[in-house]
Every structure is written in structure tokens, then in C-alpha cells.
Design an enzyme around this catalytic site. Structure first.
Site, PDB file in Angstrom:
ATOM      1  N   LYS A 195       6.082  12.436  -0.102  1.00  0.00           N
ATOM      2  CA  LYS A 195       7.205  11.523  -0.232  1.00  0.00           C
ATOM      3  C   LYS A 195       7.244  10.622   0.991  1.00  0.00           C
ATOM      4  CE  LYS A 195      10.486  14.949   1.615  1.00  0.00           C
ATOM      5  NZ  LYS A 195      11.695  15.744   1.321  1.00  0.00           N
ATOM      6  N   ILE A 238       5.143   9.532   5.886  1.00  0.00           N
ATOM      7  CA  ILE A 238       4.882  10.223   4.639  1.00  0.00           C
ATOM      8  C   ILE A 238       4.696  11.693   4.963  1.00  0.00           C
ATOM      9  CG2 ILE A 238       2.389   9.784   4.758  1.00  0.00           C
ATOM     10  CD1 ILE A 238       2.383   9.672   1.699  1.00  0.00           C
ATOM     11  N   CYS A 239       5.298  12.537   4.158  1.00  0.00           N
ATOM     12  CA  CYS A 239       5.252  13.969   4.436  1.00  0.00           C
ATOM     13  C   CYS A 239       5.234  14.731   3.117  1.00  0.00           C
ATOM     14  CB  CYS A 239       6.463  14.383   5.278  1.00  0.00           C
ATOM     15  SG  CYS A 239       8.043  14.110   4.451  1.00  0.00           S
ATOM     16  N   LYS A 240       5.123  16.033   3.215  1.00  0.00           N
ATOM     17  CA  LYS A 240       5.154  16.869   2.024  1.00  0.00           C
ATOM     18  C   LYS A 240       6.520  16.782   1.355  1.00  0.00           C
ATOM     19  CE  LYS A 240       1.811  20.261   3.773  1.00  0.00           C
ATOM     20  NZ  LYS A 240       1.602  21.675   4.169  1.00  0.00           N
TER      21      LYS A 240
END
Length: 257
Positions: A104, A115-117
Site C-alpha cells: 500500500k 510503500i509498505c506491506k
């Protein structure tokens, strides 16, 4: 093979070190009182905010998107295969495609795009002049998509992006991203190609037969040449159509929706 964390620190923009991101669990950070950075709570970028719609500029129809930071127009010619583009005015990143599966987007208050998990609850801004510790608010709830018979996820044969398509429709699929037409699975294009090939050969045989059988009669009746032209013209059109379907790009069905 690494443990996955090295890949999560790669920059979103290959030539921009300001667009890197860090994704980690809350337990990996010290308590807020011991952190040198500022603690901030933000919401992930919702699906209604990305990607921005393509716009055609008045000169030449160049595809453009609006920067999510300064609202300047960004030329995305030749960049549609990227997930983000860099604004020339503010040097910040703007997403033009959905985040990869399981990821996301989050925008730091300093305007750095991260942006990361999808499961991350706490992340750190990598910019040296920021270093905020960001608590992620719950992701916006999207209403469930009603299930439809035959609706599947399809990977476009042209741009390799994913879209939804009803496989029960015996029609060609137009990708909503690149606007190009492809066959969903090889069977449809192959079947149409064989059909038009057979039809074209039938018209060609009819044209040759009519020409050979009525050539002598046509000398005294010029109207018969119209039948010759019509038969051979239909043969050419159907054979060209057959070639069109035989060389058509094929989109791959990934699975049900």
C-alpha cells in the site's frame, strides 16, 4: 535470496533517493519517547485517490497526470509501465498504477511517497531531514465486489497490467489501462482466425469458379464483372481478418475474481 527486507528498501524511483521507503513492524521501533524522529499518524492512500486519471494535453495528445503534491501536470509518455512518476516541479513521486499485491502507498507529511506491506502498522520515513515514525491509521474499507459468473482477473497481453473481464462474453477484451484489444485466452482468437480463413477460401473458390465459368459470357454482358469484383473483394477482406486474429495478442486468465 534475502529475507525480503532489502527489497523493501529499494527506491520507488530508480534515480531518486528521496522516494525510498521503509516497512517494518511496530515492535522494531523503540518507544515513541526514545525516538529521535517525530511521531505522526497518517492514513494510507485510499483507492479513490490513485491512480490519477490520464489526461490528454491540448498539444499532440500527450498523456499527462496531475501531481498529488503541487498539482502540476506530469508527462508520462513511455512511463506507463512504472508504478510511480517524478514531478519536475516539486520532485515528489505520484503513483500512476495501483500498489503491487500485498502493498500500500503512504504519503509522509513531508510529502515523501512511501510503500509498505498492507499489514504494516508503523513505518519510518527514510529522508534524513524528516525521520518521522508514522503510525498508520486503518486502511479505508472498500465495499466487496459482488460476484459475477465468469468474472476473472486477466493480465493484458500488451501492457501486462491486470483488469477484470467476463469470460462468458464471446468478445474481445479492451484493456482499460492501455486501451488495446486482445483475446482472452488463445481459443477465441484461434477460432475466429480459422473461421475467417475458411470463409475467405470459400469466397475465393466461388470467385475463381464464377470467373472461369462465365468469362466468355462476361464479354457480352459487362455487369457480370461486378460479381467477380464482389467475390474477390469478400475473399480478401475475410483473409485479412483471419490474419488479424491469428497475430492478435493473447491476454492470460489469472483466476476468478
Amino acid at each position: 535470496m534475502g529475507d525480503g527486507k532489502d527489497s523493501e528498501r529499494q527506491p520507488l524511483l530508480q534515480n531518486d533517493n528521496n522516494a525510498t521507503y521503509t516497512a517494518t513492524n511496530a515492535s522494531e521501533f523503540p518507544p515513541a519517547a526514545d525516538c529521535a524522529g517525530q511521531l505522526t499518524t497518517v492514513s494510507p492512500i485510499g483507492p479513490d485517490e490513485l491512480p490519477p486519471p490520464y489526461q490528454a494535453a491540448s498539444s499532440g495528445g500527450v498523456p499527462m497526470v496531475t501531481c498529488r503534491v503541487c498539482q502540476a501536470m506530469i508527462d508520462i509518455s513511455g512511463k506507463r509501465d512504472q508504478h510511480v512518476v517524478k514531478c519536475c516541479q516539486c520532485n515528489e513521486a505520484t503513483p500512476i498504477r495501483n500498489a503491487p499485491p500485498g502493498k500500500k502507498y503512504v504519503r509522509c507529511p513531508c510529502n515523501c511517497l512511501l510503500i509498505c506491506k498492507s499489514s504494516s502498522q508503523r513505518i519510518a520515513c527514510p529522508r534524513p531531514n524528516c525521520k518521522r515514525i508514522i503510525n498508520l491509521a486503518p486502511s479505508p474499507v472498500t465495499p466487496p465486489v459482488p460476484s459475477m459468473p465468469g468474472m476473472c482477473r486477466v493480465t493484458c497481453g500488451h501492457c501486462h497490467d491486470t483488469f477484470l473481464f467476463n469470460t462468458l462474453n464471446n468478445s474481445l477484451a479492451r484493456c482499460p489501462h492501455c486501451r488495446k484489444i486482445s483475446s482472452v485466452g488463445p481459443d477465441f482468437a484461434r477460432g475466429r482466425g480459422i473461421f475467417f480463413l475458411i470463409l475467405g477460401l470459400i469466397f475465393l473458390i466461388i470467385g475463381i469458379g464464377v470467373t472461369a465459368g462465365t468469362y466468355a459470357f462476361a464479354r457480352g454482358n459487362g455487369g457480370i464483372y461486378v460479381a467477380y469484383v464482389g467475390a474477390f473483394l469478400l475473399a480478401v477482406i475475410t483473409l485479412v481478418r483471419s490474419v488479424y486474429y491469428c497475430v492478435m495478442k493473447v491476454s492470460i486468465i489469472e483466476g476468478p475474481m
